[in-house]
Design a protein around this motif. Sequence first.
Motif, PDB file in Angstrom:
ATOM      1  N   GLY A   1       0.817  -1.215   0.000  1.00  0.00           N
ATOM      2  CA  GLY A   1       0.000   0.000   0.000  1.00  0.00           C
ATOM      3  C   GLY A   1       0.847   1.258   0.000  1.00  0.00           C
ATOM      4  O   GLY A   1       1.775   1.409   0.785  1.00  0.00           O
TER       5      GLY A   1
ATOM      6  N   PHE B   1      -0.944   6.980   2.758  1.00  0.00           N
ATOM      7  CA  PHE B   1      -0.051   7.687   3.678  1.00  0.00           C
ATOM      8  C   PHE B   1       0.610   6.748   4.684  1.00  0.00           C
ATOM      9  O   PHE B   1       1.731   7.007   5.126  1.00  0.00           O
ATOM     10  CB  PHE B   1      -0.801   8.822   4.372  1.00  0.00           C
ATOM     11  CG  PHE B   1      -1.018  10.003   3.454  1.00  0.00           C
ATOM     12  CD1 PHE B   1       0.070  10.663   2.899  1.00  0.00           C
ATOM     13  CD2 PHE B   1      -2.296  10.425   3.114  1.00  0.00           C
ATOM     14  CE1 PHE B   1      -0.110  11.731   2.031  1.00  0.00           C
ATOM     15  CE2 PHE B   1      -2.490  11.492   2.246  1.00  0.00           C
ATOM     16  CZ  PHE B   1      -1.389  12.149   1.700  1.00  0.00           C
TER      17      PHE B   1
ATOM     18  N   ALA C   1      -1.725  -1.233  -5.516  1.00  0.00           N
ATOM     19  CA  ALA C   1      -2.697  -1.616  -6.549  1.00  0.00           C
ATOM     20  C   ALA C   1      -3.011  -0.457  -7.503  1.00  0.00           C
ATOM     21  O   ALA C   1      -3.224  -0.675  -8.703  1.00  0.00           O
ATOM     22  CB  ALA C   1      -3.988  -2.103  -5.886  1.00  0.00           C
TER      23      ALA C   1
ATOM     24  N   GLY D   1      -3.466   6.521  -1.755  1.00  0.00           N
ATOM     25  CA  GLY D   1      -4.477   5.630  -1.165  1.00  0.00           C
ATOM     26  C   GLY D   1      -5.872   6.225  -1.225  1.00  0.00           C
ATOM     27  O   GLY D   1      -6.409   6.483  -2.319  1.00  0.00           O
TER      28      GLY D   1
ATOM     29  N   TRP E   1      -8.064   7.075  -4.687  1.00  0.00           N
ATOM     30  CA  TRP E   1      -9.262   6.349  -5.131  1.00  0.00           C
ATOM     31  C   TRP E   1     -10.536   7.180  -4.997  1.00  0.00           C
ATOM     32  O   TRP E   1     -11.451   7.048  -5.805  1.00  0.00           O
ATOM     33  CB  TRP E   1      -9.431   5.060  -4.320  1.00  0.00           C
ATOM     34  CG  TRP E   1      -8.364   4.034  -4.547  1.00  0.00           C
ATOM     35  CD1 TRP E   1      -7.366   3.675  -3.680  1.00  0.00           C
ATOM     36  CD2 TRP E   1      -8.173   3.221  -5.711  1.00  0.00           C
ATOM     37  NE1 TRP E   1      -6.579   2.694  -4.229  1.00  0.00           N
ATOM     38  CE2 TRP E   1      -7.048   2.401  -5.471  1.00  0.00           C
ATOM     39  CE3 TRP E   1      -8.844   3.103  -6.938  1.00  0.00           C
ATOM     40  CZ2 TRP E   1      -6.584   1.477  -6.405  1.00  0.00           C
ATOM     41  CZ3 TRP E   1      -8.379   2.182  -7.864  1.00  0.00           C
ATOM     42  CH2 TRP E   1      -7.261   1.384  -7.594  1.00  0.00           C
ATOM     43  N   ASN E   2     -10.618   7.992  -3.958  1.00  0.00           N
ATOM     44  CA  ASN E   2     -11.868   8.733  -3.692  1.00  0.00           C
ATOM     45  C   ASN E   2     -11.769  10.142  -4.282  1.00  0.00           C
ATOM     46  O   ASN E   2     -11.041  10.979  -3.749  1.00  0.00           O
ATOM     47  CB  ASN E   2     -12.119   8.843  -2.195  1.00  0.00           C
ATOM     48  CG  ASN E   2     -12.431   7.496  -1.575  1.00  0.00           C
ATOM     49  OD1 ASN E   2     -13.597   7.134  -1.420  1.00  0.00           O
ATOM     50  ND2 ASN E   2     -11.398   6.742  -1.241  1.00  0.00           N
TER      51      ASN E   2
ATOM     52  N   ILE F   1     -15.161  16.082  -2.041  1.00  0.00           N
ATOM     53  CA  ILE F   1     -14.328  15.352  -1.064  1.00  0.00           C
ATOM     54  C   ILE F   1     -13.292  16.286  -0.426  1.00  0.00           C
ATOM     55  O   ILE F   1     -12.627  17.078  -1.112  1.00  0.00           O
ATOM     56  CB  ILE F   1     -13.643  14.116  -1.687  1.00  0.00           C
ATOM     57  CG1 ILE F   1     -12.880  13.364  -0.583  1.00  0.00           C
ATOM     58  CG2 ILE F   1     -12.749  14.472  -2.858  1.00  0.00           C
ATOM     59  CD1 ILE F   1     -12.381  12.003  -0.975  1.00  0.00           C
TER      60      ILE F   1
ATOM     61  N   ASP G   1     -11.920  15.987   7.108  1.00  0.00           N
ATOM     62  CA  ASP G   1     -12.700  16.593   8.181  1.00  0.00           C
ATOM     63  C   ASP G   1     -11.877  16.722   9.466  1.00  0.00           C
ATOM     64  O   ASP G   1     -12.412  16.904  10.548  1.00  0.00           O
ATOM     65  CB  ASP G   1     -14.042  15.880   8.396  1.00  0.00           C
ATOM     66  CG  ASP G   1     -13.896  14.398   8.629  1.00  0.00           C
ATOM     67  OD1 ASP G   1     -12.794  13.981   9.005  1.00  0.00           O
ATOM     68  OD2 ASP G   1     -14.879  13.661   8.450  1.00  0.00           O
ATOM     69  N   ILE G   2     -10.577  16.621   9.307  1.00  0.00           N
ATOM     70  CA  ILE G   2      -9.622  16.923  10.378  1.00  0.00           C
ATOM     71  C   ILE G   2      -8.846  18.132   9.836  1.00  0.00           C
ATOM     72  O   ILE G   2      -8.461  18.109   8.665  1.00  0.00           O
ATOM     73  CB  ILE G   2      -8.626  15.746  10.557  1.00  0.00           C
ATOM     74  CG1 ILE G   2      -9.345  14.483  11.038  1.00  0.00           C
ATOM     75  CG2 ILE G   2      -7.440  16.113  11.412  1.00  0.00           C
ATOM     76  CD1 ILE G   2      -9.331  14.231  12.499  1.00  0.00           C
TER      77      ILE G   2
ATOM     78  N   THR H   1      -0.043  -2.907  -9.136  1.00  0.00           N
ATOM     79  CA  THR H   1       0.218  -4.318  -8.792  1.00  0.00           C
ATOM     80  C   THR H   1      -0.485  -4.641  -7.483  1.00  0.00           C
ATOM     81  O   THR H   1      -0.357  -3.905  -6.511  1.00  0.00           O
ATOM     82  CB  THR H   1       1.738  -4.555  -8.633  1.00  0.00           C
ATOM     83  OG1 THR H   1       2.393  -4.037  -9.793  1.00  0.00           O
ATOM     84  CG2 THR H   1       2.050  -6.029  -8.472  1.00  0.00           C
TER      85      THR H   1
ATOM     86  N   GLY I   1      -4.601  -0.231   4.436  1.00  0.00           N
ATOM     87  CA  GLY I   1      -5.726   0.652   4.759  1.00  0.00           C
ATOM     88  C   GLY I   1      -6.902  -0.088   5.366  1.00  0.00           C
ATOM     89  O   GLY I   1      -6.945  -1.320   5.413  1.00  0.00           O
TER      90      GLY I   1
ATOM     91  N   THR J   1     -10.815   0.760   2.499  1.00  0.00           N
ATOM     92  CA  THR J   1     -10.169   0.484   1.214  1.00  0.00           C
ATOM     93  C   THR J   1     -11.121  -0.184   0.227  1.00  0.00           C
ATOM     94  O   THR J   1     -11.193   0.201  -0.938  1.00  0.00           O
ATOM     95  CB  THR J   1      -8.955  -0.445   1.431  1.00  0.00           C
ATOM     96  OG1 THR J   1      -8.181   0.049   2.512  1.00  0.00           O
ATOM     97  CG2 THR J   1      -8.084  -0.519   0.197  1.00  0.00           C
TER      98      THR J   1
ATOM     99  N   ARG K   1     -19.420   7.708  13.262  1.00  0.00           N
ATOM    100  CA  ARG K   1     -18.660   8.853  12.759  1.00  0.00           C
ATOM    101  C   ARG K   1     -19.623   9.972  12.326  1.00  0.00           C
ATOM    102  O   ARG K   1     -20.461   9.764  11.453  1.00  0.00           O
ATOM    103  CB  ARG K   1     -17.832   8.368  11.570  1.00  0.00           C
ATOM    104  CG  ARG K   1     -16.914   9.420  11.007  1.00  0.00           C
ATOM    105  CD  ARG K   1     -16.157   8.879   9.815  1.00  0.00           C
ATOM    106  NE  ARG K   1     -15.717   9.987   9.001  1.00  0.00           N
ATOM    107  CZ  ARG K   1     -14.589  10.018   8.343  1.00  0.00           C
ATOM    108  NH1 ARG K   1     -13.775   9.003   8.390  1.00  0.00           N
ATOM    109  NH2 ARG K   1     -14.255  11.054   7.617  1.00  0.00           N
TER     110      ARG K   1
ATOM    111  N   PHE L   1     -17.466   1.288   3.180  1.00  0.00           N
ATOM    112  CA  PHE L   1     -16.386   0.325   2.944  1.00  0.00           C
ATOM    113  C   PHE L   1     -16.570  -0.900   3.829  1.00  0.00           C
ATOM    114  O   PHE L   1     -17.254  -0.839   4.860  1.00  0.00           O
ATOM    115  CB  PHE L   1     -15.050   0.990   3.279  1.00  0.00           C
ATOM    116  CG  PHE L   1     -14.791   2.200   2.423  1.00  0.00           C
ATOM    117  CD1 PHE L   1     -14.118   2.081   1.225  1.00  0.00           C
ATOM    118  CD2 PHE L   1     -15.278   3.440   2.803  1.00  0.00           C
ATOM    119  CE1 PHE L   1     -13.922   3.192   0.410  1.00  0.00           C
ATOM    120  CE2 PHE L   1     -15.090   4.561   1.997  1.00  0.00           C
ATOM    121  CZ  PHE L   1     -14.407   4.440   0.803  1.00  0.00           C
TER     122      PHE L   1
END
Length: 491
Positions: free
Chosen positions: A11, A14, A36, A42, A46-47, A52, A55-56, A102, A136, A139, A290, A340
């Motif tokens: 992965g 981060f 991948a 990460g 992907w997102n 997006i 939120d920190i 990969t 992750g 993920t 959350r 997820f």
Amino acid sequence: MQPDHDTLIVGAGFSGIGSAILLDKAGLGDYLIVEAGDGPGGTWYWNTYPGIAVDIPSFSYQFSFEQSADWSRTYAPGRELRAYAEHCVDKYGVRSRIRFGTKVLGAAFDEAHDLWRVQLDSGDEVTARFLINASGVLTIPKLPDIDGVDSFAGITMHTARWDHGQDLTGKRVAIVGTGASAVQVIPEIAPIVASLTVFQRTPIWCFPKADLPISRTARWAMRVPGGKSVQRLVSQAYVELTFPLAAHYFTVNPMARKMSDVGKAYLRKQVDDPVVRAKLTPRYAVGCKRPGFHNTYLSTFNRDNVALVTDPIEKVTGSGVVTTDGRSHDVDVLILATGFKVMDTDSVPTYPVSGVGGQSLARFWDENRLQAYEGVSVPGFPNMFTVFGPYGYVGSSYFALIEAQGHHIVRCLDRARRRGATRVEVTREANDRFFASMLRKRHRQIFWQDSCKLANSYYFDKNGDVPLRPASTVEAYWSSRRFPLDDYMFV
Ligand SMILES: Cc1cc2nc3c(=O)[nH]c(=O)nc-3n(C[C@H](O)[C@H](O)[C@H](O)COP(=O)(O)OP(=O)(O)OC[C@H]3O[C@@H](n4cnc5c(N)ncnc54)[C@H](O)[C@@H]3O)c2cc1C
């Protein structure tokens, strides 16, 4: 037998990037990262759905050793996080040691040679003395278990795999789910679509966000010596108070009890229609799940083209969504904001792992409940470390977690190097002691209120455990530097 690499990291989010940088700093630079995706970042690779953002506060959501003065807002948008990941892999010389595109299909410990044999989807096998799992937790996109979801004839997309080739302008859109991603997408797309039907199972507590552009003066202040550190300190204190301290010390610091009133007052201010407002009001206490942070999510439900549906979904057909009241909601686009697979034994890690005696990690967790020493290591799985293992994360910025876990791992690998050890394994006693201490401390957490049963929260695993570390960031940081290395066997 010499392995191909000292360390293999799975992965390049981060966690993987941070672990690699810390290994380099410790002079343990013989590693390969297998990723991948075709780029680093990460989650932020992907997102890419509209709206997006973190939120920190960004001052906390970054590495302590690589603080940026370039965030455009107090809560940076996702693309800036992705750019930050690109920046880090280049600046710290990590990129050339990442094998992109990969996928790791499985990892097995070779007891005869004290190394990991890792199978890749390219058909290759890579061997490494140590394995760092940084695959992750948020993920693998979760698809809803709804009848006929595959039969929809229009466009279907999950928020985690947004199809930017699709123009939603003027379309009839349905969105399933009202979790953290939906909170960000809904206000963004509502003004451009013809209609937006939101299917809600469980409402989310949503709070306002101090999401402001960073002024030139603030940017200048961050460039003066010590400026970034002061900013980070203030931000860390805020994050610590509102997340880990509120959640894990709930019985002694009942600050979060007041938050339900704050949330309800905000709802009253934002949502005009009392019926819609009632539907948007959670029946569970703040903290069970959350929460969302957004300044226009709730008020979006005042729009004429937005409908909130709380009747359960019966099925999806070729033309749309049918609810249990018999109504058919015909749409052109179906957006799945269904989150997820979290802490499922087949999603953490994202590939099968077998340790000593061919024991499966998924099975170990299935039979013994989720557990890992300091959230990093599991007995019976030598030479393997996880950045975000069970009871590793305290709930503040992931970067605090990554740096703490990274230090833990580096301390182990450094001692192995100094002793010439080829096998490093946490003792069963140390793991049992740690797990017992996690369970002992959890009674003071926010998650054990009765109403949490109504929250449908991914914090809870199938055993009803919440594998978050009941501690502050400072405690986790301190432990990573002070845990007794004799809790591991170095052979
Ligand atoms: C939409 C969204 C918003 C979020 N917002 C916040 C936030 O505001 N604040 C916060 O603290 N956290 C947030 N998070 C959590 C976020 O996931 C973490 O902050 C952090 O980015 C996790 O980093 P990671 O490297 O551990 O995992 P990831 O970022 O998930 O990276 C894991 C990487 O491993 C790769 N991988 C997985 N399995 C394999 C395999 N078998 N083979 C090869 N590669 C593999 C994946 O492709 C991925 O690139 C958010 C998460 C999501 C999904």
